[in-house]
Design an enzyme around this catalytic site. Sequence first.
Site, PDB file in Angstrom:
ATOM      1  N   PRO A 143       0.787  -1.233   0.000  1.00  0.00           N
ATOM      2  CA  PRO A 143       0.000   0.000   0.000  1.00  0.00           C
ATOM      3  C   PRO A 143       0.825   1.292   0.000  1.00  0.00           C
ATOM      4  CG  PRO A 143       0.013  -0.962   2.182  1.00  0.00           C
ATOM      5  CD  PRO A 143       0.729  -1.928   1.284  1.00  0.00           C
ATOM      6  N   CYS A 144       1.445   1.569  -1.118  1.00  0.00           N
ATOM      7  CA  CYS A 144       2.232   2.793  -1.259  1.00  0.00           C
ATOM      8  C   CYS A 144       1.348   4.031  -1.150  1.00  0.00           C
ATOM      9  CB  CYS A 144       3.026   2.778  -2.556  1.00  0.00           C
ATOM     10  SG  CYS A 144       2.056   2.443  -4.031  1.00  0.00           S
TER      11      CYS A 144
END
Length: 178
Positions: A143-144
């Site tokens: 989850p950048c």
Amino acid sequence: MITLLTDEIPSPIGGIILVTLSDGGEADTAPPLCAVEFDDCLDRLQRNLTARFEHYELLKVKNPGGHSNRMAAYLEGDVKAINALPVDSGGTEFQQKVWDALRRIPAGQTRQYGEMAKKLGRPAASRAVGAANGRNPLSIVVPCHRLIGSTGKLTGYAGGLKRKAWLLAHEGALAANS
């Protein structure tokens, strides 16, 4: 030449392409995801796959390893559905450390680049964290989108800031107000 399994699922923020290794998993486990990308970012996907595998072929398969179903569950509101998806991201040792740390940020929370650098024991490396974040081949699953700027503003996202805002709002993160 390596064969990679691929599937595409619809979402409120555009089609999502999942790419899975055709092997590499234990006999009783699903093969890992090696890429997740939006369907309008095909050039980025192809560049990443070519850089990692050089020669590969894509084989369309419905729901490889059950990964498409889990992504669909995430998109339908079960934001923890993707937490345990097996991944094989490739990348450098530092990139892998950043990506592993990203996976430990719970849905509904965000971290700042500098904060992430400190957690990795490299407090002056916020730009390097940002660079690794930008090279993430597994959008959403790694989850950048949960990394934000030091002022709390939404910054950089390969899929676009509108998608980043949607993902953060979907997960209930407070930073989704840009």
